[in-house]
Design a protein around this motif. Structure first.
Motif, PDB file in Angstrom:
ATOM      1  N   ARG A 135       0.826  -1.217   0.000  1.00  0.00           N
ATOM      2  CA  ARG A 135       0.000   0.000   0.000  1.00  0.00           C
ATOM      3  C   ARG A 135       0.858   1.264   0.000  1.00  0.00           C
ATOM      4  O   ARG A 135       0.323   2.366   0.051  1.00  0.00           O
ATOM      5  CB  ARG A 135      -0.928   0.016   1.215  1.00  0.00           C
ATOM      6  CG  ARG A 135      -1.918  -1.133   1.308  1.00  0.00           C
ATOM      7  CD  ARG A 135      -2.924  -1.158   0.179  1.00  0.00           C
ATOM      8  NE  ARG A 135      -4.089  -1.960   0.496  1.00  0.00           N
ATOM      9  CZ  ARG A 135      -4.164  -3.290   0.398  1.00  0.00           C
ATOM     10  NH1 ARG A 135      -3.094  -3.964  -0.034  1.00  0.00           N
ATOM     11  NH2 ARG A 135      -5.265  -3.955   0.701  1.00  0.00           N
ATOM     12  N   GLY A 136       2.196   1.097   0.006  1.00  0.00           N
ATOM     13  CA  GLY A 136       3.072   2.259  -0.078  1.00  0.00           C
ATOM     14  C   GLY A 136       3.808   2.630   1.180  1.00  0.00           C
ATOM     15  O   GLY A 136       4.525   3.641   1.209  1.00  0.00           O
ATOM     16  N   ALA A 137       3.673   1.853   2.274  1.00  0.00           N
ATOM     17  CA  ALA A 137       4.358   2.183   3.523  1.00  0.00           C
ATOM     18  C   ALA A 137       5.864   2.037   3.351  1.00  0.00           C
ATOM     19  O   ALA A 137       6.346   1.076   2.748  1.00  0.00           O
ATOM     20  CB  ALA A 137       3.869   1.284   4.652  1.00  0.00           C
ATOM     21  N   GLY A 138       6.619   2.982   3.871  1.00  0.00           N
ATOM     22  CA  GLY A 138       8.071   2.962   3.798  1.00  0.00           C
ATOM     23  C   GLY A 138       8.641   4.112   4.586  1.00  0.00           C
ATOM     24  O   GLY A 138       7.904   4.868   5.256  1.00  0.00           O
ATOM     25  N   PRO A 139       9.964   4.304   4.576  1.00  0.00           N
ATOM     26  CA  PRO A 139      10.598   5.366   5.354  1.00  0.00           C
ATOM     27  C   PRO A 139       9.969   6.738   5.107  1.00  0.00           C
ATOM     28  O   PRO A 139       9.649   7.096   3.965  1.00  0.00           O
ATOM     29  CB  PRO A 139      12.049   5.320   4.875  1.00  0.00           C
ATOM     30  CG  PRO A 139      12.263   3.887   4.473  1.00  0.00           C
ATOM     31  CD  PRO A 139      10.960   3.463   3.862  1.00  0.00           C
ATOM     32  N   GLU A 140       9.758   7.457   6.196  1.00  0.00           N
ATOM     33  CA  GLU A 140       9.195   8.810   6.210  1.00  0.00           C
ATOM     34  C   GLU A 140       7.703   8.852   5.878  1.00  0.00           C
ATOM     35  O   GLU A 140       7.131   9.930   5.778  1.00  0.00           O
ATOM     36  CB  GLU A 140       9.976   9.768   5.311  1.00  0.00           C
ATOM     37  CG  GLU A 140      11.439   9.926   5.712  1.00  0.00           C
ATOM     38  CD  GLU A 140      11.605  10.402   7.148  1.00  0.00           C
ATOM     39  OE1 GLU A 140      10.837  11.270   7.587  1.00  0.00           O
ATOM     40  OE2 GLU A 140      12.506   9.894   7.839  1.00  0.00           O
ATOM     41  N   LYS A 141       7.077   7.710   5.713  1.00  0.00           N
ATOM     42  CA  LYS A 141       5.616   7.649   5.594  1.00  0.00           C
ATOM     43  C   LYS A 141       5.033   7.398   6.984  1.00  0.00           C
ATOM     44  O   LYS A 141       5.675   6.793   7.843  1.00  0.00           O
ATOM     45  CB  LYS A 141       5.181   6.525   4.653  1.00  0.00           C
ATOM     46  CG  LYS A 141       5.704   6.653   3.227  1.00  0.00           C
ATOM     47  CD  LYS A 141       5.019   7.784   2.480  1.00  0.00           C
ATOM     48  CE  LYS A 141       5.430   7.795   1.012  1.00  0.00           C
ATOM     49  NZ  LYS A 141       4.787   8.900   0.254  1.00  0.00           N
ATOM     50  N   ILE A 142       3.816   7.865   7.202  1.00  0.00           N
ATOM     51  CA  ILE A 142       3.149   7.684   8.491  1.00  0.00           C
ATOM     52  C   ILE A 142       1.927   6.786   8.307  1.00  0.00           C
ATOM     53  O   ILE A 142       1.145   6.978   7.378  1.00  0.00           O
ATOM     54  CB  ILE A 142       2.715   9.037   9.086  1.00  0.00           C
ATOM     55  CG1 ILE A 142       3.935   9.914   9.370  1.00  0.00           C
ATOM     56  CG2 ILE A 142       1.907   8.835  10.377  1.00  0.00           C
ATOM     57  CD1 ILE A 142       3.585  11.325   9.824  1.00  0.00           C
ATOM     58  N   VAL A 143       1.788   5.806   9.184  1.00  0.00           N
ATOM     59  CA  VAL A 143       0.617   4.942   9.201  1.00  0.00           C
ATOM     60  C   VAL A 143      -0.094   5.151  10.541  1.00  0.00           C
ATOM     61  O   VAL A 143       0.513   4.947  11.605  1.00  0.00           O
ATOM     62  CB  VAL A 143       0.991   3.454   9.023  1.00  0.00           C
ATOM     63  CG1 VAL A 143      -0.249   2.572   9.143  1.00  0.00           C
ATOM     64  CG2 VAL A 143       1.684   3.229   7.688  1.00  0.00           C
TER      65      VAL A 143
END
Length: 592
Positions: free
Chosen positions: A55-63
């Motif tokens: 779904r696009g989660a990765g470094p500097e992303k917030i979930v």
């Protein structure tokens, strides 16, 4: 000492996987007596992480994570960490307005939740309910093996926690992996955790004390004990600790004071934090368990100082700096004060957060250049007044502003005032903390009504509850014709009157067993009051701490209500109706 090697790790995921490699069969989580091993939790987190990565989660992303205390919350935190992303805990019980603000301000990639909480969340980012059958089926298709290592800088974003804001809106504190790793090692060492330890998850996941509980447990290979969804205080807290074999707890002093050491003989370590600890509390607990007083703001990754194990019965200091943290006590000219001289506490070192999410000006005003470091690093201005003892321990003397700590919660009174003054019938509002009876601190709001308006306390309380968490809603509202002023024209807070204890309102007699029970509870708590079915808990003198007592007494009688029920529906008849509905729902859902 912890069984695992004592060294900071890249992030929470690597910390946990290190335990899986050496302690796969060890008990990681215990929920309602059901044990989950490190291996099993890791399997679940790996599968969920793969879904998040797709779904696009990765470094500097917030979930965003909207769960109550649960195994699902812990698995979700680990899954986010495995993708290199940062997590944002959101309490599903918070008012919709507050949740909506947090989500719009942090702009998370998506919201991970469950079906029960999803229906209470406002619109915004895409949401994934982990117990949705379609999601369950998708997750089951993914590999349970560890993901390829995601390269994450120690200074990358690890999580965001929202704290009360003086401007009327909460602010997001952006914390790094460096600070989290330093916290984990320091806590595991100071608490003397090992693989046989059992740590209670007392804190709501939306508060950063949860981070302490989680990281210290996983750094040391211990077990995190997740309690049932109940208000943890007094006999309920004692029961959970004793029956689940809890050895280590981190509690606000008010919760520790609600317990008897004799009721929890297996408790080895009690850490108190979040507000001032009294000498009487030390005298009660210091001989029964390893007792430590801890201090730290969210901006310094939860904990900055800890005492050595306490003895005696004197008011304790807040301790000295943990490893990786530097404490400065400075005067107005940023010069170090002499031992015993009061100054403002500044913190530097590994634990410093990046700052406030999306608020560069506020960040620059609180995170300032460290004049004592040659590497261009920063220090955080806490706003706390302290003095340093000869041995380096710090004594706490209050605040330089209107921020308070109440029952372990950090509260900006300006945010309370903003919520109250947003009512159309209020022109001005002032919020203060009063202690008109021993050990009975509560928030009181003083209001100047708008021209021609006369808002009731009930109207103002219901309005404030639509914007504030339950612990921030004033316990009393006092209408004023004018605010008292000092000779210099400033607000004279000391001259604000104590809330008047009004006459008991007339009303009908209780009409059913539930109403009779709540009338009896209120009569016992508010001696001398004439309690009817229409009596209001807050108008009788109740506050959020006494609300816990109501919940506990009702629970003993077989009735269930929540703290928010008391905030929003504080009359006897309303609480009785809610308790009756909850009881009927429980009977319908019970197995035949």
């Amino acid at each position: 000492m912890p069984d695992a090697p004592n060294r900071p790790v890249a992030n929470l995921a690597r910390m946990f996987e290190r335990q899986v490699a050496s302690n796969a069969g060890g008990e990681s989580l215990n929920l309602d007596g059901v044990a989950l091993s490190y291996h099993e939790v890791n399997r679940r987190a790996n599968r969920l992480a793969r879904l998040l990565a797709r779904r696009g989660a990765g470094p500097e992303k917030i979930v965003a994570l909207a769960f109550p205390r649960s195994a699902e919350m812990v698995v979700a935190v680990l899954a986010v960490a495995k993708t290199g992303a940062a997590f944002l805990p959101v309490d599903p019980e918070y008012p919709a307005d507050r949740v909506e603000f947090m989500l719009s301000d942090a702009r998370p990639l998506l919201v991970l939740t469950d079906q029960a909480a999803a229906g209470r969340l406002p619109g915004g980012p895409d949401r994934i309910a982990v117990d949705d059958p379609a999601v369950v089926a998708e997750v089951a298709q993914y590999s349970e093996d560890d993901l390829d290592v995601v390269t994450v800088s120690p200074d990358a974003l690890a999580y965001v926690i929202y704290t009360s804001g003086s401007t009327g809106r909460p602010k997001g504190v952006a914390v790094t992996h460096r600070g989290l790793a330093n916290l984990a090692v320091a806590k595991a060492e100071r608490l003397a955790l090992n693989r046989h330890s059992r740590v209670l998850q007392f804190a709501s996941p939306s508060f950063d004390a949860f981070i302490t509980e989680l990281t210290a447990t996983f750094e040391s290979g211990a077990t995190l004990v997740i309690p049932p969804q109940a208000t943890l205080v007094g006999p309920v807290l004692e029961e959970v600790i004793a029956e689940r074999g809890v050895t280590h707890v981190v509690l606000p002093p008010v919760a520790a004071a609600s317990m008897s050491p004799a009721a929890v003989p297996g408790l080895e370590c009690l850490v108190v934090a979040g507000e001032a600890c009294s000498g009487d509390l030390v005298a009660r607990w210091a001989t029964a368990a390893r007792m430590i007083n801890a201090y730290g703001p969210t901006e310094a990754t939860v904990c900055a100082t800890m005492t050595q194990p306490l003895t005696g019965g004197a008011t304790p200091p807040i301790g000295s700096a943990i490893n990786g943290v530097t404490c400065y006590v400075l005067d107005d000219s940023l010069r170090m004060t002499a031992p015993g001289v009061r100054g403002e506490l500044y913190l530097a070192g590994e634990g410093l957060a990046r700052g406030y999410l999306g608020r560069s000006a506020l960040t620059a005003s609180r995170f300032v250049a460290d004049p004592f470091a040659a590497d261009g690093s920063r220090m955080y201005r806490t706003g706390d007044l302290v003095s340093m003892r000869e041995d380096g321990a710090l004594d706490f003397h209050g605040r330089t502003d209107d921020q308070i700590k109440l029952r372990g919660f950090r509260i900006e009174l300006g945010e309370v005032e903003s919520a109250v003054v947003s009512h159309p019938s209020v022109d001005q509002a002032v919020a203060v903390v009063r202690e008109d009876a021993p050990d009975a601190r509560r928030i009181v709001a003083y209001v100047l009504p708008a021209a021609g308006a006369a808002p009731t306390a009930r109207e103002l309380r219901e309005h404030a509850a639509g914007f504030l968490p339950a612990h921030m809603v004033p316990a009393a509202f006092v209408p004023m014709d004018a605010f008292p002023l000092t000779p210099s024209g400033k607000l004279d807070r000391a001259a604000l009157p104590a809330p008047a204890e009004g006459p008991a309102p007339a009303g009908r007699a209780p009409g059913n067993a539930e109403e009779e029970l709540f009338c009896a509870i209120f009569s016992e708590m508010f001696e001398g009051a004439e309690v009817t079915a229409e009596s209001n808990f807050f108008e009788l003198g109740g506050d959020s701490m006494l609300a816990v007592t109501v919940i506990r007494k009702a629970r003993r009688a077989g009735l269930s209500i929540s703290p928010r029920s008391i905030i929003e529906q504080p009359t006897v008849e309303a609480l009785a109706a809610i308790a009756r509905q909850n009881k009927e729902k429980a009977q319908l859902s019970a197995p035949a």
